[in-house]
Design a protein around this motif. Sequence first.
Motif, PDB file in Angstrom:
ATOM      1  N   UNK A   3      10.470 -70.303  25.114  1.00  0.00           N
ATOM      2  CA  UNK A   3       8.925 -69.894  25.172  1.00  0.00           C
ATOM      3  C   UNK A   3       8.175 -71.298  24.954  1.00  0.00           C
ATOM      4  N   UNK A   4       7.024 -71.400  25.926  1.00  0.00           N
ATOM      5  CA  UNK A   4       6.346 -72.437  25.560  1.00  0.00           C
ATOM      6  C   UNK A   4       5.478 -72.604  24.620  1.00  0.00           C
ATOM      7  N   UNK A   5       5.006 -73.569  23.755  1.00  0.00           N
ATOM      8  CA  UNK A   5       4.387 -73.500  22.505  1.00  0.00           C
ATOM      9  C   UNK A   5       3.125 -72.998  22.732  1.00  0.00           C
ATOM     10  N   UNK A   6       2.313 -72.812  23.710  1.00  0.00           N
ATOM     11  CA  UNK A   6       1.053 -72.052  23.623  1.00  0.00           C
ATOM     12  C   UNK A   6       1.275 -70.457  23.924  1.00  0.00           C
ATOM     13  N   UNK A   7       2.479 -70.423  24.204  1.00  0.00           N
ATOM     14  CA  UNK A   7       2.698 -68.721  24.250  1.00  0.00           C
ATOM     15  C   UNK A   7       2.909 -68.029  22.886  1.00  0.00           C
ATOM     16  N   UNK A   8       3.333 -69.293  22.028  1.00  0.00           N
ATOM     17  CA  UNK A   8       3.536 -68.438  20.719  1.00  0.00           C
ATOM     18  C   UNK A   8       2.264 -67.537  19.910  1.00  0.00           C
ATOM     19  N   UNK A   9       1.120 -68.088  20.366  1.00  0.00           N
ATOM     20  CA  UNK A   9      -0.074 -67.666  19.938  1.00  0.00           C
ATOM     21  C   UNK A   9      -0.067 -66.170  19.752  1.00  0.00           C
ATOM     22  N   UNK A  10       0.365 -65.541  20.884  1.00  0.00           N
ATOM     23  CA  UNK A  10       0.283 -64.004  20.904  1.00  0.00           C
ATOM     24  C   UNK A  10       1.726 -63.447  20.724  1.00  0.00           C
ATOM     25  N   UNK A  11       2.655 -64.178  19.713  1.00  0.00           N
ATOM     26  CA  UNK A  11       3.908 -63.578  19.577  1.00  0.00           C
ATOM     27  C   UNK A  11       4.264 -63.591  18.169  1.00  0.00           C
ATOM     28  N   UNK A  12       3.333 -63.311  17.335  1.00  0.00           N
ATOM     29  CA  UNK A  12       3.494 -63.190  16.003  1.00  0.00           C
ATOM     30  C   UNK A  12       4.510 -62.069  15.526  1.00  0.00           C
ATOM     31  N   UNK A  13       5.342 -62.458  14.732  1.00  0.00           N
ATOM     32  CA  UNK A  13       6.444 -61.614  14.402  1.00  0.00           C
ATOM     33  C   UNK A  13       7.745 -61.551  15.006  1.00  0.00           C
ATOM     34  N   UNK A  14       7.449 -62.226  16.374  1.00  0.00           N
ATOM     35  CA  UNK A  14       8.700 -62.310  17.260  1.00  0.00           C
ATOM     36  C   UNK A  14       9.306 -63.396  16.836  1.00  0.00           C
ATOM     37  N   UNK A  15      10.819 -63.355  17.468  1.00  0.00           N
ATOM     38  CA  UNK A  15      11.849 -64.388  17.369  1.00  0.00           C
ATOM     39  C   UNK A  15      11.572 -65.303  18.747  1.00  0.00           C
ATOM     40  N   UNK A  73      13.372 -69.549  15.824  1.00  0.00           N
ATOM     41  CA  UNK A  73      12.632 -69.394  14.815  1.00  0.00           C
ATOM     42  C   UNK A  73      11.591 -68.205  14.997  1.00  0.00           C
ATOM     43  N   UNK A  74      10.870 -67.810  13.926  1.00  0.00           N
ATOM     44  CA  UNK A  74      10.009 -66.626  13.915  1.00  0.00           C
ATOM     45  C   UNK A  74       8.558 -67.103  14.054  1.00  0.00           C
ATOM     46  N   UNK A  75       7.715 -66.620  14.631  1.00  0.00           N
ATOM     47  CA  UNK A  75       6.440 -66.902  14.751  1.00  0.00           C
ATOM     48  C   UNK A  75       5.555 -66.052  13.633  1.00  0.00           C
ATOM     49  N   UNK A  76       5.005 -66.928  12.842  1.00  0.00           N
ATOM     50  CA  UNK A  76       4.170 -66.307  11.650  1.00  0.00           C
ATOM     51  C   UNK A  76       2.874 -66.690  11.828  1.00  0.00           C
ATOM     52  N   UNK A  77       1.751 -65.913  11.413  1.00  0.00           N
ATOM     53  CA  UNK A  77       0.468 -66.190  11.363  1.00  0.00           C
ATOM     54  C   UNK A  77       0.157 -67.516  10.147  1.00  0.00           C
ATOM     55  N   UNK A  90      -3.279 -73.064  16.898  1.00  0.00           N
ATOM     56  CA  UNK A  90      -3.763 -73.525  15.411  1.00  0.00           C
ATOM     57  C   UNK A  90      -3.610 -72.158  14.576  1.00  0.00           C
ATOM     58  N   UNK A  91      -3.461 -70.882  14.901  1.00  0.00           N
ATOM     59  CA  UNK A  91      -3.576 -69.929  14.029  1.00  0.00           C
ATOM     60  C   UNK A  91      -2.065 -69.579  13.749  1.00  0.00           C
ATOM     61  N   UNK A  92      -1.329 -70.053  14.399  1.00  0.00           N
ATOM     62  CA  UNK A  92       0.347 -69.583  14.116  1.00  0.00           C
ATOM     63  C   UNK A  92       1.346 -70.829  13.877  1.00  0.00           C
ATOM     64  N   UNK A  93       2.423 -70.413  13.361  1.00  0.00           N
ATOM     65  CA  UNK A  93       3.531 -71.700  12.952  1.00  0.00           C
ATOM     66  C   UNK A  93       4.873 -70.992  13.438  1.00  0.00           C
ATOM     67  N   UNK A  94       5.784 -71.649  13.464  1.00  0.00           N
ATOM     68  CA  UNK A  94       7.125 -70.908  13.619  1.00  0.00           C
ATOM     69  C   UNK A  94       8.088 -71.429  12.462  1.00  0.00           C
TER      70      UNK A  94
END
Length: 449
Positions: A3-15, A73-77, A90-94
């Motif tokens: 997953x590319x860094x910017x794609x994590x923004x809409x993957x909250x809760x996913x591994x 890792x897991x994407x969290x808000x 900026x709204x998420x972290x892994x």
Amino acid sequence: MRTLTTETANKVGEEVIVQGWVNARRNMGKIVFLDVRDRKGILQVVGVPSELDEASNELLKDIRPEWVVEIRGIVNARGAKQQNPNMPTGMVEVLAKGIAVMAKAEPLPLDLEDEKIGLDIHLDFLPITLRAEKYRAVFKIQAEIVRGFRDYLISQDFTEIQAPKIVAASAEGGADVFEVKYLKNKATLAQSPQFYKQIMVGVFERVFAVGNCFRAEQHATTRHLNEFTGLDLEMGMIKDHHDVMNLEMDMLRHILNHLDATCASELKLWNYTRPSVPEKVPYFKLREAQQIIKDETGVDHTNEPDLEPSEERFMGEYAKTKFDSDFIFITHYPTSKRPMYTYPDEENPEFTKSFDLLFRGIEITSGGQRFHDYNELVESMKRKELNPDDFKFYLEAFKYGMPPEGGLGLGLERLTARLLEIDNVKYATLFPRDMNRIDLQISPPEYKQ
Ligand code: ATP
Ligand code: MG
């Protein structure tokens, strides 16, 4: 799957699995924050020992900036206090669950975020200083300028050409040519694609070229390089130089729009202010500009063949205050000082239908109408004490039917520097070459500063 860094923004809760360079490491007690950078952006990764297996914990101890890592890792808000709306991520972290190292890196010899390292160190370490967000941004913007230039001209039916860089004679005149030995005939490195783009007007009517230009400049300045990128175009069926000037402004407007659409975050890093381009960009004849300078400053240079750098700056400010324009054209340079292909003004042949475009007070373009009539071009060569026999090949294009035509050459690095208001063009040049430097490794010791 990555997953590319910017794609994590809409993957909250996913591994997810992300791969990238460690941009920065911050320790907060036992917790380690890693900013991971990939081709799209930067992502915050949180390493909590209790969430990681033993091997990952061991690796995490050593990981430093520029190591290349793979994080599962897991994407969290992010918590409210941690949010950064200026970053796409900026709204998420892994939260890391597993860490692998793809490549280690030596400790960095300098802090990439340090703004005070100076030009020489910056250039000595370009392979890594270019990774710093701010400098990476310069060359992302530069790439998009080239794309905007191409896209606009292609939309206007221009055909892209590749002009040779080993050439026989110098088009621009002057002493700043590099000689090339090896060949049987005397050859030089091209100062511009001038002759070839003109020849190609006879083939395609409208052409452009993006390519390296070589100048053995006699002085080291903040706006001269020994090798720069020329954005060149040439077009047939024009009425006069104003057709070329108008096209240039339309092309620059397109580039500015294109940058807003593609480089918003990169531009922000440089506190970019979009240049103002009025519908009618002001233009003055050289003699008119010199008269304005004389009236306003008392300095009388009304007989000089060119503007000095300080006078270009003055006219830049004049355009800004009087016309709210960051651009100003100066036209009608003396025939004696312009190359032999430059078209004279019919009303006063001592001056030419040529122009320079100043952007924020510095020349970024020279252009104009050219001779298209074979006999007139030959006569012009003779007046410049050039032998038309030396230009036989070039002249064929004019002997066999050339419409009225003109064009321009725009320096990519100067345009980039003025756009971002960078004082020294070398910061806007990917691998600058000047009298003192051809990278660190291959410059002979006596040339090192
Ligand atoms: P200057 O008078 O500033 O030395 P020039 O008039 O010799 O430039 P041109 O031959 O008109 O340059 O080249 C067209 C454009 O190419 C210039 O307006 C500039 O943007 C760029 N350019 C020319 N020479 C250099 C150089 N040595 N380094 C960087 N850019 C250059
Ligand atoms: Mg010029």
